[in-house]
Design a protein around this motif. Sequence first.
Motif: not given
Length: 192
Positions: A89-97, A116, A169
């Motif tokens: 989820p950390v990877y997913d959130n950084l990618r979304r940002a 980031v 994702t």
Amino acid sequence: MADAKKSHDPDEQLDITALAEDGADIDLTEISFDGGSDEVETLRAERDDMRDRFMRALADAENARKRGDRDRREAEQYGGSKLSRDMLPVYDNLRRALDAVTDEQKATAGPVIEGVELTLRELVNVFSKHGITAIAPQVGDTFDPQLHQAMFEAPLPGTKAGEIIQVMTEGFMLHDRLLRPAQVGVSSTPAS
């Protein structure tokens, strides 16, 4: 000397070395060992039983060593799978940002966005170092239930049934095991 050749009482102990020193001729075929054959057979049976037990114990020890080696290798390769799964989820959130950043935001908050990007790049490097690889399907790829999870199906003109029409994702593999499937949308357009 003639006394050495006389018949022998089986219960009487015979000192062969004493007779040999006296120069007596000893004929070993005349000496009987009554009752000894049962004892010899018993000893042979015990020996065979002990040999069988030893071989089984040796095989069990070898199997335990191999099982221990296999368990150790699996622990080394897959022991961190829970932590890895928790980091996705950390990877997913950084990618979304990063995907949400506009050109205007890049101009005003460039250093923050660069931080980031560097954080995401470092996380990908750590994943790679520990055998975690991304499954990044593209729109138009064929749906593979071994690697992808269909989140929805929708008829989309110009596509074939089973084609990926949207990627929500990315998925991830830990060495040769699926850590998380890629979440995708799949076309359900019927064949014409």
